[in-house]
Write a protein that holds these residues in place. Structure first.
Motif, short mmCIF file in Angstrom:
data_model
loop_
_atom_site.label_atom_id
_atom_site.label_comp_id
_atom_site.label_asym_id
_atom_site.label_seq_id
_atom_site.Cartn_x
_atom_site.Cartn_y
_atom_site.Cartn_z
N ALA A 1 -4.22 0.62 -0.25
CA ALA A 1 -4.18 -0.01 -1.89
C ALA A 1 -5.63 0.75 -2.51
CB ALA A 1 -4.68 -1.55 -1.35
N MET A 2 -6.55 0.95 -1.89
CA MET A 2 -7.87 1.54 -2.69
C MET A 2 -7.54 3.03 -3.16
SD MET A 2 -10.67 0.60 0.20
CE MET A 2 -11.90 1.22 -0.44
N VAL A 3 -6.63 3.78 -2.20
CA VAL A 3 -6.21 4.95 -3.06
C VAL A 3 -5.56 4.72 -4.46
CG1 VAL A 3 -4.73 7.08 -2.67
CG2 VAL A 3 -6.45 6.12 -0.73
N LEU A 4 -4.64 3.66 -4.18
CA LEU A 4 -3.72 3.28 -5.36
C LEU A 4 -4.66 3.16 -6.73
CD1 LEU A 4 -0.53 1.75 -3.77
CD2 LEU A 4 -0.85 4.03 -4.68
N VAL A 5 -5.57 2.14 -6.36
CA VAL A 5 -6.36 1.79 -7.39
C VAL A 5 -7.46 2.93 -7.85
CG1 VAL A 5 -8.46 0.19 -7.83
CG2 VAL A 5 -6.68 -0.69 -6.65
N THR A 6 -7.80 3.80 -7.26
CA THR A 6 -8.43 4.98 -7.49
C THR A 6 -7.47 5.72 -8.05
OG1 THR A 6 -9.61 4.98 -5.19
CG2 THR A 6 -9.82 7.05 -6.79
N ALA A 7 -6.13 5.95 -8.30
CA ALA A 7 -5.54 6.79 -9.01
C ALA A 7 -5.45 6.09 -10.34
CB ALA A 7 -3.77 6.71 -8.33
N LEU A 8 -5.37 5.01 -10.49
CA LEU A 8 -5.27 4.11 -11.80
C LEU A 8 -6.62 4.37 -12.36
CD1 LEU A 8 -3.97 0.71 -11.08
CD2 LEU A 8 -2.78 2.97 -11.93
N MET A 9 -8.00 4.39 -11.75
CA MET A 9 -9.30 4.68 -12.52
C MET A 9 -9.42 6.27 -12.76
SD MET A 9 -11.53 2.87 -9.58
CE MET A 9 -13.13 3.57 -10.29
N VAL B 1 -0.12 10.24 -2.72
CA VAL B 1 -0.66 9.89 -1.38
C VAL B 1 -0.81 8.71 -0.96
CG1 VAL B 1 -2.58 10.57 0.10
CG2 VAL B 1 -1.67 12.43 -1.29
N GLY B 2 -1.38 7.85 -1.73
CA GLY B 2 -1.53 6.40 -1.57
C GLY B 2 -0.28 5.42 -1.11
N TRP B 3 0.87 6.10 -2.00
CA TRP B 3 2.08 5.43 -1.49
C TRP B 3 2.67 5.93 -0.24
CZ3 TRP B 3 4.93 1.69 -2.62
CH2 TRP B 3 6.29 1.60 -2.49
N GLU B 4 2.61 6.81 0.00
CA GLU B 4 2.92 7.55 1.59
C GLU B 4 2.10 6.96 2.51
OE1 GLU B 4 5.56 9.44 2.32
OE2 GLU B 4 6.08 9.62 0.11
N MET B 5 1.04 6.70 2.43
CA MET B 5 0.23 6.08 3.26
C MET B 5 0.40 4.49 3.51
SD MET B 5 -3.60 7.83 2.37
CE MET B 5 -4.60 6.33 3.11
N LEU B 6 0.78 3.80 2.36
CA LEU B 6 1.37 2.66 2.44
C LEU B 6 2.47 2.16 3.11
CD1 LEU B 6 0.42 -0.35 1.40
CD2 LEU B 6 1.76 0.04 -0.66
#
Length: 315
Positions: free
Chosen positions: A90-98, A196-201
């Motif tokens: 989830a943090m990776v996904l938020v980072t992508a938006l940032m 990457v965040g989506w695959e990890m999730l």
């Protein structure tokens, strides 16, 4: 020191190293951004901040997952690693938006880079460090069957591929004068981090939902039971789930009704020893049944059936 304690200490040691590597990489990438003023390098530094937070979270999850079972958690705390991996995802996904926001700002307000070659050199050093550590972490995470360590390895390696593309793109800017490349690279970084965040999730949710392991693992499990269950008639209703470094296995074992408890116990011991030798740490539950409970499904042991028939003929 028990094997369980040694295993836990190794995982903790690896997690501490990961935290240290993340901090070093963050320092180098922050210096690269400060020296160059590049939006792309700022985006890379933002992602590395998440690496540091994730490494700290993974350390907490590993320590929690290795706690012994208690009255409130009779199956142990192994799923704590999946929770950590989901939080990291989830943090990776938020980072992508940032990062996407930073890229957008760069498009609106393009800036000339200050000292691009210094930034490129510092970022390259951080990328090399991450490459070595990411490959090491993936190998260790798989060998220890640790979702937290493996998720961390995936995250670090995603940072590496991003770093290679970032360095290659930034090297073109001082040569060509194409300053619009800076926000373009940042946008590409955002897309890669999002992937990457989506695959990890997805992988972490599969673990929490007790998804069945791959076909190779199931085939290996059936082969071991068939080899070690000599004297039994069949094994059916086989179920297996992997929770972090622990494998939970349960099945029904059909044996001749005339077989003594001692002999049945020996068969179960052989099966359990074989499974643990091949799969590592296991919790195994075998439900023993008489021959009239046979379903002619699962693992049917023909040699055991002949033994039963011979026993009937002798009687």
């Amino acid at each position: 020191m028990s094997d369980g304690q040694s295993f836990s200490q190794r995982k903790n040691f690896v997690a501490w190293i990961g935290l240290g590597v993340s901090i070093v990489a963050l320092a180098l990438k922050y210096a690269a951004w400060a020296a160059s003023g590049s939006v792309a390098l700022k985006s890379d530094a933002l992602e590395t901040i998440i690496n540091v937070v994730a490494a700290a979270g993974g350390l907490w999850a590993i320590r929690l997952a290795e706690r012994p079972a208690d009255d409130n958690h009779t199956y142990g705390h192994y799923k704590a690693e999946y929770l950590s991996a989901i939080i990291e995802s989830a943090m990776v996904l938020v980072t992508a938006l940032m990062i996407a926001k930073a890229a957008y700002d760069g498009f609106l307000h393009p800036q000339e880079l200050h000292s691009p070659w210094i930034g490129i050199l510092l970022n390259s050093a951080a990328t090399v460090i991450n490459l070595v550590w990411g490959l090491t972490l993936m190998r260790i995470g798989r060998s220890m069957r640790s979702p937290a360590l493996e998720a961390g390895g995936h995250h670090v390696l995603s940072d590496v591929w991003t770093g290679f593309g970032l360095v290659a793109g930034l090297m073109l800017i001082p040569v060509t004068g194409w300053h619009w490349l800076d926000p373009v690279i940042a946008a590409l970084i955002a897309l890669n981090v999002l992937r990457v965040g989506w695959e990890m999730l997805k992988q972490s949710v599969s673990g929490l939902m007790d998804e069945a392991p791959d076909l190779d693992t199931l085939s290996k499990l059936n082969e071991i039971i068939a080899q070690k269950a000599i004297g039994a008639i069949e094994a059916h209703d086989i179920r297996i789930r992997e929770v972090g470094a622990m494998t939970f296995i349960e099945f029904h074992l059909v044996v001749p009704g005339t077989m003594t408890v001692s002999v049945v116990h020996d068969i179960c011991d052989r099966i359990e020893a074989g499974l643990r030798a091949e799969l590592g740490r296991c919790v195994i539950n075998i439900h023993v049944e008489p021959e009239h409970k046979a379903k002619n499904s699962g693992i049917v042991l023909a040699h055991a059936t002949r033994t039963v028939e011979n026993a009937d003929m002798t009687a």
